[in-house]
Scaffold this motif. Structure first.
Motif, PDB file in Angstrom:
ATOM      1  N   UNK A 172      50.101  93.388  82.816  1.00  0.00           N
ATOM      2  CA  UNK A 172      49.062  92.996  83.758  1.00  0.00           C
ATOM      3  C   UNK A 172      47.977  92.331  82.940  1.00  0.00           C
ATOM      4  N   UNK A 173      47.582  91.180  83.413  1.00  0.00           N
ATOM      5  CA  UNK A 173      46.616  90.428  82.628  1.00  0.00           C
ATOM      6  C   UNK A 173      45.537  89.908  83.550  1.00  0.00           C
ATOM      7  N   UNK A 174      44.351  89.783  83.008  1.00  0.00           N
ATOM      8  CA  UNK A 174      43.337  89.110  83.797  1.00  0.00           C
ATOM      9  C   UNK A 174      43.713  87.633  83.809  1.00  0.00           C
ATOM     10  N   UNK A 186      46.357  94.514  73.217  1.00  0.00           N
ATOM     11  CA  UNK A 186      45.118  95.144  73.662  1.00  0.00           C
ATOM     12  C   UNK A 186      44.336  94.279  74.636  1.00  0.00           C
ATOM     13  N   UNK A 187      44.632  93.002  74.667  1.00  0.00           N
ATOM     14  CA  UNK A 187      43.911  92.104  75.564  1.00  0.00           C
ATOM     15  C   UNK A 187      44.334  92.259  77.017  1.00  0.00           C
ATOM     16  N   UNK A 188      45.477  92.860  77.210  1.00  0.00           N
ATOM     17  CA  UNK A 188      45.985  92.970  78.578  1.00  0.00           C
ATOM     18  C   UNK A 188      45.557  94.284  79.198  1.00  0.00           C
ATOM     19  N   UNK A 205      52.969  90.406  85.396  1.00  0.00           N
ATOM     20  CA  UNK A 205      54.231  89.772  85.012  1.00  0.00           C
ATOM     21  C   UNK A 205      55.293  90.853  84.957  1.00  0.00           C
ATOM     22  N   UNK A 206      56.398  90.630  85.651  1.00  0.00           N
ATOM     23  CA  UNK A 206      57.520  91.551  85.573  1.00  0.00           C
ATOM     24  C   UNK A 206      58.726  90.754  85.136  1.00  0.00           C
ATOM     25  N   UNK A 207      59.350  91.154  84.067  1.00  0.00           N
ATOM     26  CA  UNK A 207      60.531  90.394  83.654  1.00  0.00           C
ATOM     27  C   UNK A 207      61.477  91.240  82.838  1.00  0.00           C
TER      28      UNK A 207
END
Lengths: 394, 257
Positions: A149-151, A203-205, A239-241
């Motif tokens: 999960x990302x901004x 760590x950014x996510x 994102x799911x992959x």
């Protein structure tokens, strides 16, 4: 079907239509007792998008307005152009539009968009229905190993560094970081392409779960479109992959009102014997050797603290000397733990360990670089004896 | 004239043909262009816009001039610079003389001489017998917004006027779709509405789009329909000093087939 959408939500719908228009030329509408679904598929059937608007998105919602007996809702296909015409300028739509009514006229087989604007102006669009089929793609999003999960900002900022001519992006994930690259086909002329690589630390996510390390490649055009959509609505992106060859699913949702799925096909790498990771990094290196100084366009080092930038400067001196591009900033990131987002997102790194050992030319590069990456290496030690002059630009 | 700027923007709005017919009358200046015998556009500058205005009344002052050259000369100090303007014309065959003086720096003057040609005859579109059927006054920026939203790919625009609700509707036909914009007379953008009997008129959308540039610089637009279907749009441009300039568009309707 008849539904009424209040002014602020019209903008959301407008954005959605504009995002879907970047995917396909036709828009499939489907209504159910609980929601309205919009879907589209591109011509080559490699990209699919589905947006579900729940009942609460609407101020009035009736999925089958004309007959109470008919339990099936609406299923129809319209041309994307007509849909776009109804939502011409989503940016200032919310200022003018009071509400939007979507209604199906059973007699004339038209879908009617009635937009009530300020000043009592009513715009009505009668859109022909092309077909009465529904369409659905089969994909899994729940039973996958890799979830991120990302901004929306991080990814779109990273993507901003890619050239507009790039058409595919390659994402490599491992437990520590995610690496974005532009995908270069083996048939391309390597002396003419610019390679871009951006590494983003886990760590950014917001969440970062990698069950299986993998590399996926998909088209950049649709990726840009869905990022623009997430950014316009200010919502994070999931994102799911799984592995390459299986589709990647991007999810943007606002808990209760709507949920958007964007599914992109991922391509298998050209040569199955080599993983595409090693393939790409060899290309990178060979490319850099050929390009010399030409590829420094992607370098960015905003507000680096003094220490780091000094190291980087010294590194680039080193690389200048052996005629390498100055944009190669090596992987100092292991040492600098608490860097802020802007620093760590964008890093060019040359990871020597990625280079497969077989061809000799690459081995040579490895030995040239080797010294720089040893922990005992002190760039200042070679300062005194500059073997070649700095280039003019420095 | 103290400033050639407004004149220049008005001329640019009707600049869809190479040359215009320049006509100086006692009441003011009028420049007219025509598009394929279907659209006639004029810019009209009443004499009170000028500090001094003299025209001989014993002969017609009428000639053809390149509108592109004229706007370029008016803009000779750049678009940011205000400049005072003097215009002279001697007699048929002589060039139009422009003397421009920049306001912010003195002692700089430009003399322009623009060659003129004998004027072509203009269409007389106004038919005295056809009476005016309906008239409406709209705010120009809002009307421009509506026109800008119309589908570019459409060829035909249909304007329906009726004394009943909705009073004004604009319909465009696309490939498979139909779009309709309805504006009641109570709307903010409608300032006055007179219509005795319902009319439906069809025009080429391309012709209607020609007025968009002029709408962008105007404050108010008056639409008049006469019984023969001829559409007259009069656009009013109000300057800071309360003086007004006008542009006029006559648009010929499409006949039913």
């Amino acid at each position: 079907m008849k539904c009424l959408i209040p002014g602020p939500n019209v903008k959301v719908l407008g954005r959605t239509i504009h995002a879907l228009a970047r995917f396909g030329d036709e828009l499939y509408l489907e209504s159910s007792p609980e929601a309205i679904l919009l879907r589209t598929l591109n011509a080559s059937e490699s990209a699919y998008a589905m947006v579900k608007f729940n009942k609460v998105f609407f101020s009035y919602f009736n999925y089958n307005y004309f007959s109470a007996k008919d339990q099936e809702g609406l299923k129809c296909k319209i041309s994307m152009k007509s849909a776009l015409h109804a939502f011409k300028s989503p940016t200032h739509m919310d200022k003018q539009v009071e509400n939007l009514e979507i209604r199906l006229d059973a007699e004339s087989c038209k879908l009617i968009f009635i937009i009530k604007c300020k000043h009592g102006i009513v715009k009505t669009h009668f859109v022909s229905i092309l077909d009465c089929k529904a369409m659905q793609a089969v994909y899994t999003k729940d039973l996958v190993h890799n979830r991120i999960t990302s901004s929306q900002k991080i990814l779109s900022e990273a993507l901003g560094n890619f050239q507009s001519s790039d058409d595919q992006v390659n994402i490599e994930v491992n437990t520590e970081s995610l690496i974005l690259r532009n995908y270069v086909d083996s048939s391309m002329d390597l002396s003419k392409v610019i390679r871009t690589q951006i590494s983003i630390k886990s760590a950014e996510f917001d969440t970062y779960v990698i069950g299986r390390e993998t590399v996926i490649t998909f088209t950049i055009k649709e990726f840009r479109a869905l990022l623009a959509f997430a950014e316009a609505l200010n919502l994070p992106l999931q994102l799911h992959f799984e592995v390459t060859g299986k589709p990647v699913v991007f999810i943007v949702h606002n808990n209760t009102t709507f949920e958007a799925h964007f599914v992109l096909a991922t391509t298998k790498s050209d040569t199955p014997t080599q993983t595409s990771a090693s393939q790409n990094s060899t290309i990178t290196d060979r490319k850099r050797k050929e390009m010399g100084f030409n590829s420094n366009s992607v370098r960015k080092k905003p507000n680096l603290d003094v220490d780091v930038s000094k190291c980087l400067d010294e590194d680039s001196h080193l690389f200048d000397y052996i005629e390498m591009p100055i944009d190669i900033i090596n992987a100092q990131n292991n040492d600098c733990s608490n860097k802020d987002i802007s620093q760590s997102i964008i890093q060019e790194n040359v990871d020597c360990d990625n280079i497969p050992p077989s061809p000799t030319s690459k081995m040579k590069i490895k030995t040239i670089f080797k010294r720089c990456f040893e922990s005992t290496f002190d760039p200042r030690s070679i300062r005194g004896s500059v073997l070649a002059e700095n280039s003019d630009s420095e | 004239m103290d400033s050639g700027k407004t004149l220049c923007s008005l001329l640019k709005a009707i600049q869809f043909q190479e040359s215009a017919v320049f006509c100086a009358m006692q009441e003011g200046l009028k420049l007219t262009v025509e598009e394929g015998k279907c659209v006639q556009a004029s810019a009209y500058i009443p004499a009170d816009n000028f500090n001094e205005y003299h025209v001989r009344d014993d002969v017609d002052v009428l000639f053809k001039i390149s509108i592109a050259v004229l706007t370029e000369c008016l803009n000779i100090f750049g678009s940011a610079e205000e400049s005072s303007l003097k215009m002279y014309y001697r007699c048929e065959g002589s060039p139009l003389l422009l003397v421009l003086q920049a306001q912010s720096f003195s002692n700089v003057m430009t003399d322009c001489e623009i060659a003129t040609q004998t004027a072509d005859t203009l269409l007389e579109l106004r038919d005295e017998d056809a009476e005016e059927e309906s008239k409406l006054v709209l705010k120009a920026p809002a009307f421009l917004g509506l026109l800008a939203d119309l589908e570019r790919s459409c060829d035909i625009i249909e304007i329906n006027l009726s004394p009943e609700h909705p009073n004004l509707s604009i319909v465009t036909y696309g490939m498979q779709d139909r779009s309709c914009i309805e504006i009641p007379k109570s709307s903010d953008m409608v300032q006055s509405f007179t219509c005795e009997r319902a009319v439906t008129l069809k025009y080429q959308l391309y012709h209607i789009r020609l007025i968009m540039k002029a709408l962008a610089v105007s404050n108010k637009v008056v639409l008049r329909c006469s019984s023969n279907g001829l559409l007259l749009l009069q656009l009013k441009l109000e300057k800071e000093d309360q003086r007004q300039m006008f542009s006029e568009f006559y648009i010929v309707p499409l006949l039913d087939d």
